[in-house]
Design a protein around this motif. Structure first.
Motif, short mmCIF file in Angstrom:
data_model
loop_
_atom_site.label_atom_id
_atom_site.label_comp_id
_atom_site.label_asym_id
_atom_site.label_seq_id
_atom_site.Cartn_x
_atom_site.Cartn_y
_atom_site.Cartn_z
N GLN A 42 26.58 30.27 -21.84
CA GLN A 42 25.48 29.77 -21.00
C GLN A 42 24.50 30.90 -20.67
O GLN A 42 23.29 30.70 -20.70
N ARG A 43 25.03 32.09 -20.38
CA ARG A 43 24.16 33.22 -20.06
C ARG A 43 23.33 33.64 -21.27
O ARG A 43 22.21 34.11 -21.13
N LEU A 44 23.91 33.45 -22.46
CA LEU A 44 23.17 33.80 -23.67
C LEU A 44 22.09 32.76 -24.01
O LEU A 44 21.34 32.94 -24.96
N GLY A 45 22.06 31.69 -23.22
CA GLY A 45 21.00 30.69 -23.40
C GLY A 45 21.33 29.63 -24.42
O GLY A 45 20.41 29.03 -25.02
N LEU A 46 22.62 29.37 -24.65
CA LEU A 46 23.00 28.33 -25.60
C LEU A 46 22.66 26.97 -25.01
O LEU A 46 23.17 26.59 -23.95
N LYS A 47 21.77 26.24 -25.66
CA LYS A 47 21.31 24.95 -25.15
C LYS A 47 22.24 23.84 -25.60
O LYS A 47 23.08 24.01 -26.48
N GLU A 48 22.04 22.67 -24.98
CA GLU A 48 22.85 21.50 -25.33
C GLU A 48 22.63 21.14 -26.80
O GLU A 48 21.51 21.20 -27.31
N ASP A 49 23.72 20.76 -27.48
CA ASP A 49 23.72 20.38 -28.89
C ASP A 49 23.45 21.56 -29.83
O ASP A 49 23.26 21.37 -31.03
N GLU A 50 23.45 22.78 -29.28
CA GLU A 50 23.33 23.96 -30.13
C GLU A 50 24.73 24.54 -30.36
O GLU A 50 25.59 24.47 -29.47
N ALA A 51 24.93 25.10 -31.52
CA ALA A 51 26.24 25.68 -31.84
C ALA A 51 26.11 27.17 -32.04
O ALA A 51 25.05 27.68 -32.39
N GLN A 100 35.02 26.92 -56.99
CA GLN A 100 33.59 26.93 -56.67
C GLN A 100 33.29 26.41 -55.27
O GLN A 100 32.13 26.28 -54.89
N ARG A 101 34.32 26.09 -54.52
CA ARG A 101 34.10 25.56 -53.17
C ARG A 101 33.47 26.60 -52.27
O ARG A 101 33.83 27.78 -52.31
N ILE A 102 32.54 26.16 -51.42
CA ILE A 102 31.90 27.06 -50.45
C ILE A 102 32.53 26.79 -49.08
O ILE A 102 32.45 25.67 -48.56
N ASP A 103 33.18 27.80 -48.49
CA ASP A 103 33.79 27.68 -47.17
C ASP A 103 32.85 28.27 -46.13
O ASP A 103 32.65 29.49 -46.09
N GLU A 104 32.25 27.42 -45.32
CA GLU A 104 31.25 27.86 -44.36
C GLU A 104 31.90 28.29 -43.04
O GLU A 104 33.04 27.90 -42.74
N ASP A 105 31.17 29.08 -42.25
CA ASP A 105 31.67 29.51 -40.95
C ASP A 105 31.80 28.31 -40.01
O ASP A 105 31.07 27.32 -40.13
N ASP A 106 32.72 28.44 -39.05
CA ASP A 106 32.91 27.37 -38.07
C ASP A 106 31.69 27.23 -37.17
O ASP A 106 31.00 28.22 -36.89
N GLU A 107 31.45 25.98 -36.73
CA GLU A 107 30.41 25.73 -35.72
C GLU A 107 31.11 25.46 -34.40
O GLU A 107 31.96 24.56 -34.32
N VAL A 108 30.79 26.23 -33.36
CA VAL A 108 31.45 26.09 -32.07
C VAL A 108 30.45 25.57 -31.03
O VAL A 108 29.40 26.18 -30.82
N TYR A 109 30.80 24.44 -30.40
CA TYR A 109 29.96 23.84 -29.36
C TYR A 109 30.64 24.01 -28.01
O TYR A 109 31.86 24.23 -27.93
N ARG A 110 29.85 23.87 -26.95
CA ARG A 110 30.42 24.04 -25.61
C ARG A 110 31.33 22.88 -25.24
O ARG A 110 32.39 23.07 -24.68
N THR A 111 30.92 21.64 -25.55
CA THR A 111 31.70 20.48 -25.14
C THR A 111 32.12 19.65 -26.35
O THR A 111 31.49 19.71 -27.41
N ALA A 112 33.18 18.85 -26.15
CA ALA A 112 33.66 17.97 -27.22
C ALA A 112 32.61 16.92 -27.56
O ALA A 112 32.45 16.53 -28.73
N GLU A 113 31.87 16.45 -26.55
CA GLU A 113 30.83 15.43 -26.77
C GLU A 113 29.76 15.95 -27.74
O GLU A 113 29.36 15.27 -28.68
N GLU A 114 29.32 17.19 -27.50
CA GLU A 114 28.31 17.79 -28.40
C GLU A 114 28.89 17.94 -29.81
O GLU A 114 28.19 17.72 -30.81
N LYS A 115 30.14 18.34 -29.88
CA LYS A 115 30.77 18.54 -31.19
C LYS A 115 30.79 17.23 -31.98
O LYS A 115 30.42 17.20 -33.17
N TYR A 116 31.20 16.14 -31.32
CA TYR A 116 31.28 14.87 -32.04
C TYR A 116 29.91 14.34 -32.45
O TYR A 116 29.77 13.70 -33.50
N LYS A 117 28.90 14.60 -31.64
CA LYS A 117 27.54 14.22 -32.03
C LYS A 117 27.17 14.93 -33.34
O LYS A 117 26.60 14.34 -34.25
#
Length: 925
Positions: free
Chosen positions: A626-635, A406-423
């Motif tokens: 960046q060209r697609l407009g991905l903002k800071e802390d957005e995945a 019954q486990r739900i395996d969600e899609d990966d979240e990809v961030y631009r920087t490691a700092e954003e990822k850890y936040k």
């Protein structure tokens, strides 16, 4: 399209195979009422009945149904556990010599009892292979109760046993042990000088737990037993001082291949620097007599450019300690080979330990292929099915879960920087604990675990101190109150002994567990925690009685309440902080959630700065986001990203497979020779006398001497009489008138050969008579074995060097492997020639002192192999000759460590604390 349609109609090949087992499952189930009615004695008596039927000609396959039914009934009575139908199928796959892929929590340890019992009935011994000593001891004790109940004996092979204990363990019907111990025992057996001293009795059937970790991950490096060489500290330090003077234009680094090479300019520059430093005294760098300097330059360059402190290794107490690339754990005692570790020690300015010479080695591939039948079990094998089939001839069968996942395996979240990822990770952890959901956080290294721990501390979390007896008290108190605990546990090499307990309680509501690797832990994460382990931990010293039983019941009730709350919160949440190189390790982490039909959730958080993304991802991805407009802390979250990452991991796994295949191709050449030498040694040891072999050797040596100095069909005046006379004196220790014989009328090479053989045989017969035939029988065997061992060790070193340079033949459009095979064959032929000559020369001179003959001692030995799951090389620095030296070792003063000498990391600490040495004075923390 047609393949998918056929699969829907007829089922997959795996589905069709599973159907073939169902009639046997039904037959086993049909026997259950009959066996349940038997007494314990009657159930145990079935073992002797099965053995009698085997002796009368029935096969193991004929006994599968009644034997499996017997084990199931015994497990119900002894352990209170009944094998599920899918576990019976898993047992049949193992009996057939296949790999049973079973999800985490499906009871692989219990499954192994079925084929282990059945195959042990043959009386040839069954080996159950685990990834560490803890699991070997635990499983042997836990499942051993079933085997002993049924009248079979169980042994354990772990580090620290002497030869007598090992021999007794191998003599048991069933032997549990680690892959390293089994492999090293095989190598050590083939270095013994007496057949009676050998501990293993054969290789009948082995079941390998965590088969992908042992036969895939660990197969990249061979098992090696080595001994020390001369000290070369000055050379390492001198070359290390030169490397920092190189510029970035002098070498090229390939991160993907983990390789570095000098450019043409770099070759000229390093040659100049070495000449100025007085290291390169004559000739150019690449002349044959400077090969050693080239080797050490390459290793020093690797140490400076490819290996980073606190990522690949750490420096503790004046030692360079390797950090395992798979688990991020420290590996005390494990050392890189071929001078690389010495280069790292020179780089870090710590004492340089002597380099080692290989005494014996074997790959896991070739060791496990010694078994007549091999089987394995794991949660993740399907992705490597081709490799298992290709190298080990093992089929992978996916066993269905007892209850739907019954486990739900969600899609990966990809961030631009490691700092954003850890936040984002910290936010996710806070959200999970707020609702009481237990969370398992997977990292790829110690460094990443500690980084995350520091981040959590800055956000108000507290790290659990596992040096305290009541370490988990705050976690349980928070779970009782229903409040977020804000306490987290870090699972890595620093808390090795407490791992099982930490894992067992990782399912408590609100628990936060940070782990570097979850494969081979051997403990399920049960929602609500593990009642049995809590009882053992909290009530361990309490005597049995009414009070203890009341407290046990209270713990069980509380665990059940905790489980209900964890279920309501969504079950275990597995959060990956990075993708591993291998998708299997990600799947092992993910598989910890959703055991036995529990709900669960998993998600991986990535950044473009992660190693996998940086090396294998597109260089243009960052600018595109960046060209697609991905903002800071957005995945960015999309199934396409998952596919791209999966492809990158597939590339790494394909590269690693190529490495393993390449190692195996070269080791197969050595393995053919190893088999000949080891088989010959066994024949020599088993023989009452090797006199006939010695006589044949002497005759062949004389034939070779004559052929070397008397060309075929040549006249006596063309003979090399002086050379023949010198060889006869040097090798045969004979002073015969060779020059006079050569002057005789009509003499030919055949008559010269006969005269030399007659003289040599008479001289040797006189030596045997003088020293007595009984003594010479012993001397002949010892000289033969020791000379063979010495030449074999030299041969291994030569093959190592040959392998390092053979790749250059590719530049001449020649296949390096074929070149290696041809050269290795010539070297082996030369080894046999040298063996005959050396043995003959020694025995023609031997003088025996009439006193009790000393036992032949093995040289001091060290055992080496990366263990990606335990993080330690448990057999490193284990001196094979320790028992022989025990009587001469000076007394140890518990208060003076300088008198202790070498102490095994798992031996009791000489200070008398009662702890293992590695957790006391030998600690790295």
């Amino acid at each position: 399209m047609f393949g998918a349609l056929a699969k829907k109609i007829f089922g997959s090949a795996n589905d069709r195979r599973l159907k073939t087992y169902k009639p046997k499952v039904a037959a086993i189930n049909a026997l259950e009422p009959e066996l349940a009615a038997l007494s314990d004695e009657a159930l145990r008596a079935r073992t002797e009945e099965f053995k009698r039927q085997l002796a009368e000609g029935r096969s193991l396959d004929d006994l599968l149904v009644p034997a499996f039914a017997t084990v199931r009934e015994a497990a119900k009575r002894v352990l209170g556990q009944r094998h599920f139908d899918v576990q019976l199928i898993g047992g049949m796959v193992l009996h057939e010599g296949g790999i049973a892929e079973m999800r985490t929590g499906e009871g692989k340890t219990l499954v192994a009892t079925l084929p282990t019992y059945l195959n042990a009935l043959a009386g040839k011994g069954v080996h159950v292979v685990t990834v560490n000593d803890y699991l070997a001891r635990r499983d042997a004790e836990w499942m051993g109760r079933v085997y002993r109940f049924l009248g079979l004996s169980v042994g354990i092979i772990v580090h620290g046993l002497d030869d007598e204990q090992r021999k007794a363990a191998y003599a048991c019907d069933i032997t549990y042990g680690t892959n390293n111990e089994f492999g090293f025992d095989y190598l050590r057996d083939n270095m013994k000088y007496d057949f009676a001293q050998m501990v293993q009795r054969g290789h009948h059937f082995a079941i390998v737990d965590e088969v992908d970790s042992i036969l895939i991950d660990e197969a990249r490096t061979p098992l090696i037993i080595s001994g020390p060489l001369d000290d070369r500290s000055e050379l390492y330090n001198a070359i290390d001082a030169v490397i920092p003077k190189l510029t970035k234009e002098d070498y090229e680094v390939d991160e993907k291949q983990r390789a570095v090479s000098l450019t043409e300019k770099g070759n000229e520059h390093i040659e100049q620097l070495l000449q100025e430093a007085g290291i390169l005294k004559e000739g150019s760098l690449y002349e044959a007599n400077n090969a050693t300097i080239v080797h050490h330059v390459n290793q020093a360059l690797r140490a400076h450019t490819l290996f980073q402190r606190d990522r690949d290794y750490i420096v503790r107490n004046g030692e360079v300690v390797i950090i395992d690339e798979f688990t991020g754990r420290m590996m005390p005692g494990r050392r890189y080979s071929e001078g690389l570790h010495q280069a790292l020690e020179a780089k870090e300015r710590v004492p340089i330990q002597p380099e080692n010479q290989t005494l014996a080695s074997i790959t896991f591939q070739n060791y496990f292929r010694l078994y007549e039948k091999l089987a394995g079990m794991t949660g993740t094998a399907a992705t490597e099915a081709d490799e298992f089939a290709d190298i080990y001839r093992l089929d992978v069968v996916e066993i269905p879960t007892n209850l739907p996942v019954q486990r739900i395996d969600e899609d990966d979240e990809v961030y631009r920087t490691a700092e954003e990822k850890y936040k984002a990770i910290v936010r996710e952890i806070e959200a999970a604990t707020a609702k009481g959901q237990p969370i398992l956080v997977g990292t790829t290294s110690i460094e990443k675990s500690e980084l995350l721990a520091q981040l959590l501390i800055r956000h108000g979390f507290k790290q659990i101190d596992f040096t305290r007896e009541d370490a988990l008290k705050p976690l349980f108190e928070a779970a009782r109150s229903g409040q977020p605990s804000k306490h987290f546990a870090v699972l890595n090499a620093r808390f090795h002994e407490q791992e099982a307990f930490i894992v067992a309680q990782a399912g408590v509501p609100g628990a936060i567990t940070i782990a570097t690797n979850m494969a081979g832990r051997g403990t399920d994460i049960q929602l609500g925690g593990n009642a049995e382990m809590r009882i053992a931990h909290e009530l361990g010293d309490m005597p049995d009685g009414e009070e203890r039983r009341a407290k046990e019941e209270a713990i069980r009730i509380e665990v059940a309440q905790f489980k209900q709350r964890a279920l309501e919160a969504g079950g275990l949440y597995v959060l990956g902080t990075e993708r591993h190189e291998s998708r299997r390790i990600d799947n092992q982490l993910r598989g910890r959630s959703g055991r036995q039909g529990d709900p669960g959730r998993s998600k991986f958080f990535l950044s473009l700065q992660d190693d996998l993304m940086r090396i294998f991802g597109s260089d243009r991805m960052d600018s595109m986001l960046q060209r697609l407009g991905l903002k800071e802390d957005e995945a960015i979250i999309h199934p396409w990203i998952n596919k791209a990452i999966e492809k990158a991991q597939a590339k790494v796994e394909a590269r690693n497979y190529d490495i393993r295949k390449n190692i195996l191709k070269y080791d197969n050449v050595m393995n053919d020779q190893r088999k000949v030498v080891f088989e010959q040694r066994r024949e020599f040891m088993a023989a009452q006398s090797v006199r006939d072999t010695i006589d044949d050797m002497r005759q062949t040596v004389i034939d070779d001497i004559v052929a070397r100095h008397i060309p075929e069909g040549a006249y006596p005046e063309q003979w090399d009489v002086a050379g023949l006379e010198e060889s006869v004196r040097r090798i045969l220790n004979l002073d015969v008138p060779v020059a006079d014989w050569a002057k005789e009328e009509g003499i030919a090479d055949e008559e010269m050969r006969e005269r030399l053989q007659k003289a040599a045989n008479e001289a040797y017969a006189a030596r045997v008579e003088k020293n007595t035939p009984e003594v010479m029988t012993y001397v002949e065997k010892q000289v033969l074995l020791q000379t063979l061992d010495h030449l074999w060790r030299e041969h291994l070193v030569t093959l190592d060097h040959l392998r390092q340079v053979i790749g250059w033949r590719g530049l001449a459009q020649r296949d390096p492997l074929n070149e290696y095979k041809a050269e290795a064959f010539q070297l082996f032929d030369s080894l046999l020639d040298h063996l005959r000559e050396h043995v003959t020369a020694q025995l023609m001179r031997v003088e025996v002192l009439f006193q009790p003959p000393p036992e032949a001692e093995l040289p001091p030995m060290e055992a080496h192999h990366i263990d990606p799951l335990t993080g330690e090389d448990e057999l490193a620095l284990a001196l094979a000759s320790a028992p022989a030296e025990a009587g001469t070792r000076p007394a140890r003063d518990p208060n003076d460590p300088s008198t202790w000498g070498k102490v095994g990391r798992n031996d009791p600490c000489p200070c008398g604390s009662g702890k293992k040495y590695k957790h006391c004075h030998g600690s790295f923390v």
